[in-house]
Design a protein around this motif. Structure first.
Motif, mmCIF file in Angstrom:
data_model
loop_
_atom_site.group_PDB
_atom_site.id
_atom_site.type_symbol
_atom_site.label_atom_id
_atom_site.label_comp_id
_atom_site.label_asym_id
_atom_site.label_seq_id
_atom_site.Cartn_x
_atom_site.Cartn_y
_atom_site.Cartn_z
ATOM 1 N N ARG A 98 0.802 -1.381 0.079
ATOM 2 C CA ARG A 98 0.126 -0.234 -0.222
ATOM 3 C C ARG A 98 0.814 1.226 0.006
ATOM 4 O O ARG A 98 0.250 2.655 -0.031
ATOM 5 N N GLN A 99 2.709 1.176 0.754
ATOM 6 C CA GLN A 99 2.821 2.040 1.017
ATOM 7 C C GLN A 99 3.643 2.889 -0.805
ATOM 8 O O GLN A 99 3.755 3.836 -0.926
ATOM 9 N N ILE A 100 4.164 1.611 -0.810
ATOM 10 C CA ILE A 100 4.764 1.759 -2.652
ATOM 11 C C ILE A 100 3.848 1.696 -2.905
ATOM 12 O O ILE A 100 4.345 2.584 -4.283
ATOM 13 N N TYR A 101 2.526 1.523 -3.582
ATOM 14 C CA TYR A 101 1.921 1.142 -4.514
ATOM 15 C C TYR A 101 0.492 1.244 -4.315
ATOM 16 O O TYR A 101 -0.847 1.707 -3.603
ATOM 17 N N PRO A 102 0.559 3.260 -4.380
ATOM 18 C CA PRO A 102 -0.686 3.915 -3.438
ATOM 19 C C PRO A 102 -2.110 3.202 -4.077
ATOM 20 O O PRO A 102 -2.874 2.959 -3.348
ATOM 21 N N GLU A 103 -2.045 3.070 -5.697
ATOM 22 C CA GLU A 103 -3.414 2.598 -5.943
ATOM 23 C C GLU A 103 -3.570 1.250 -5.755
ATOM 24 O O GLU A 103 -4.835 0.559 -6.476
ATOM 25 N N SER A 104 -3.018 0.421 -4.776
ATOM 26 C CA SER A 104 -3.474 -0.431 -4.215
ATOM 27 C C SER A 104 -3.872 -0.485 -3.306
ATOM 28 O O SER A 104 -4.143 -1.733 -2.624
ATOM 29 N N THR A 105 -4.268 0.365 -2.826
ATOM 30 C CA THR A 105 -4.730 1.111 -1.577
ATOM 31 C C THR A 105 -6.429 0.228 -0.817
ATOM 32 O O THR A 105 -6.535 -0.527 0.560
ATOM 33 N N VAL A 106 -6.740 0.707 -1.813
ATOM 34 C CA VAL A 106 -8.334 -0.001 -1.279
ATOM 35 C C VAL A 106 -8.318 -2.122 -1.374
ATOM 36 O O VAL A 106 -9.163 -2.071 -0.540
ATOM 37 N N LEU A 107 -7.860 -1.562 -2.473
ATOM 38 C CA LEU A 107 -7.077 -3.813 -2.245
ATOM 39 C C LEU A 107 -6.170 -4.165 -1.297
ATOM 40 O O LEU A 107 -7.110 -4.999 -0.585
ATOM 41 N N MET A 108 -5.661 -3.387 -0.485
ATOM 42 C CA MET A 108 -5.438 -3.915 0.564
ATOM 43 C C MET A 108 -5.775 -3.817 1.772
ATOM 44 O O MET A 108 -5.567 -4.485 2.701
ATOM 45 N N ASP A 109 -6.531 -2.125 1.987
ATOM 46 C CA ASP A 109 -7.527 -1.929 2.956
ATOM 47 C C ASP A 109 -8.495 -3.785 3.185
ATOM 48 O O ASP A 109 -8.356 -3.670 4.196
ATOM 49 N N ARG A 110 -8.989 -4.089 1.234
ATOM 50 C CA ARG A 110 -9.983 -4.774 2.207
ATOM 51 C C ARG A 110 -9.361 -5.724 2.611
ATOM 52 O O ARG A 110 -9.633 -6.501 3.393
ATOM 53 N N LEU A 111 -8.351 -6.211 1.999
ATOM 54 C CA LEU A 111 -7.391 -7.523 2.669
ATOM 55 C C LEU A 111 -7.030 -7.799 4.003
ATOM 56 O O LEU A 111 -6.918 -8.309 5.031
ATOM 57 N N LEU A 112 -6.735 -5.865 4.685
ATOM 58 C CA LEU A 112 -6.514 -6.533 5.480
ATOM 59 C C LEU A 112 -7.585 -5.968 6.943
ATOM 60 O O LEU A 112 -7.395 -6.835 7.586
ATOM 61 N N LYS A 113 -8.594 -5.620 6.456
ATOM 62 C CA LYS A 113 -9.746 -5.744 7.303
ATOM 63 C C LYS A 113 -10.270 -7.223 7.611
ATOM 64 O O LYS A 113 -10.806 -7.944 8.537
ATOM 65 N N LYS A 114 -10.007 -7.637 6.015
ATOM 66 C CA LYS A 114 -11.069 -9.016 5.915
ATOM 67 C C LYS A 114 -9.625 -9.978 7.231
ATOM 68 O O LYS A 114 -9.927 -10.681 7.505
ATOM 69 N N MET A 115 -8.958 -10.007 7.385
ATOM 70 C CA MET A 115 -7.457 -10.644 7.707
ATOM 71 C C MET A 115 -8.070 -9.651 9.342
ATOM 72 O O MET A 115 -8.204 -11.283 10.413
ATOM 73 N N THR A 116 -8.180 -8.798 9.428
ATOM 74 C CA THR A 116 -8.650 -8.839 10.860
ATOM 75 C C THR A 116 -9.600 -9.101 11.766
ATOM 76 O O THR A 116 -9.954 -9.929 12.854
ATOM 77 N N GLY A 117 -10.329 -9.214 11.057
ATOM 78 C CA GLY A 117 -11.815 -9.971 10.981
ATOM 79 C C GLY A 117 -11.663 -11.342 11.040
ATOM 80 O O GLY A 117 -12.326 -11.817 12.253
ATOM 81 N N GLN A 118 -11.084 -12.382 10.598
ATOM 82 C CA GLN A 118 -10.458 -13.823 10.938
ATOM 83 C C GLN A 118 -9.535 -13.674 11.515
ATOM 84 O O GLN A 118 -10.037 -14.745 13.135
ATOM 85 N N THR A 119 -9.027 -13.191 11.808
ATOM 86 C CA THR A 119 -8.038 -12.953 13.661
ATOM 87 C C THR A 119 -8.712 -12.800 15.152
ATOM 88 O O THR A 119 -8.536 -13.990 16.025
ATOM 89 N N ALA A 120 -10.133 -11.623 14.583
ATOM 90 C CA ALA A 120 -10.268 -11.648 15.698
ATOM 91 C C ALA A 120 -11.390 -12.558 16.279
ATOM 92 O O ALA A 120 -11.651 -12.769 17.492
ATOM 93 N N SER A 121 -12.360 -12.916 15.598
ATOM 94 C CA SER A 121 -13.109 -14.096 15.444
ATOM 95 C C SER A 121 -12.546 -14.969 15.620
ATOM 96 O O SER A 121 -14.001 -15.896 15.599
ATOM 97 N N GLY A 122 -12.103 -15.417 15.070
ATOM 98 C CA GLY A 122 -11.396 -16.763 14.628
ATOM 99 C C GLY A 122 -11.970 -17.500 13.174
ATOM 100 O O GLY A 122 -11.968 -18.981 13.271
ATOM 101 N N ALA A 123 -13.104 -17.208 13.184
ATOM 102 C CA ALA A 123 -13.882 -17.544 12.044
ATOM 103 C C ALA A 123 -13.983 -16.759 10.593
ATOM 104 O O ALA A 123 -13.615 -15.287 10.487
ATOM 105 N N LYS A 124 -13.854 -17.216 8.875
ATOM 106 C CA LYS A 124 -13.559 -16.340 8.156
ATOM 107 C C LYS A 124 -15.040 -15.798 8.060
ATOM 108 O O LYS A 124 -16.156 -16.297 8.834
ATOM 109 N N LYS A 125 -15.375 -14.469 7.579
ATOM 110 C CA LYS A 125 -15.906 -13.913 6.970
ATOM 111 C C LYS A 125 -16.803 -13.846 5.803
ATOM 112 O O LYS A 125 -16.428 -14.253 5.135
#
Length: 125
Positions: A98-125
């Motif tokens: 995300r830092q080096i290629y700002p055009e990837s921000t939307v995708l990286m934010d979605r992956l990070l959000k999904k990943m933190t959702g997985q790790t917080a609840s322990g299950a896939k959303k």
């Protein structure tokens, strides 16, 4: 005399063109294209640990030679670390992408959000 002048200038022009060097590639791709192809075509042969080792060596070489890291490499490494349940390294590489290629921000934010959702609840959303 005019013909001689044209001949000499033509030869001189051609010799100067031959001195030009090949342009430096924009990115240092290393094994990234092969590893990506392998992971998509033969996933059973593309073990995440093997890919991580190869791609991190490519990153070290690129940085040592002062070459640019290609777009998608850090994101791919983040996904590989996510597959090996190393969430901190995955977060690090998604952030680098995300830092080096700002055009990837939307995708990286979605992956990070999904990943933190997985790790917080322990299950896939």
């Amino acid at each position: 005399m005019k013909n001689l002048f044209l001949l000499v200038s033509g030869i001189l022009s051609l010799s100067l063109v031959g001195c030009a060097s090949a342009p430096k590639p924009l990115y240092s791709w290393g094994q990234f294209p092969q590893q990506t192809y392998l992971s998509l075509s033969l996933p059973e042969k593309a073990l995440p640990q093997d890919q991580i080792i190869k791609l991190e060596k490519d990153i070290e070489k690129s940085k040592a030679q002062n070459n640019a890291i290609p777009p998608g490499l850090y994101a791919h490494l983040g996904l590989l670390y996510l597959n090996t349940n190393d969430f901190s390294r995955a977060t690090e590489y998604f952030g680098l992408e995300r830092q080096i290629y700002p055009e990837s921000t939307v995708l990286m934010d979605r992956l990070l959000k999904k990943m933190t959702g997985q790790t917080a609840s322990g299950a896939k959303k």
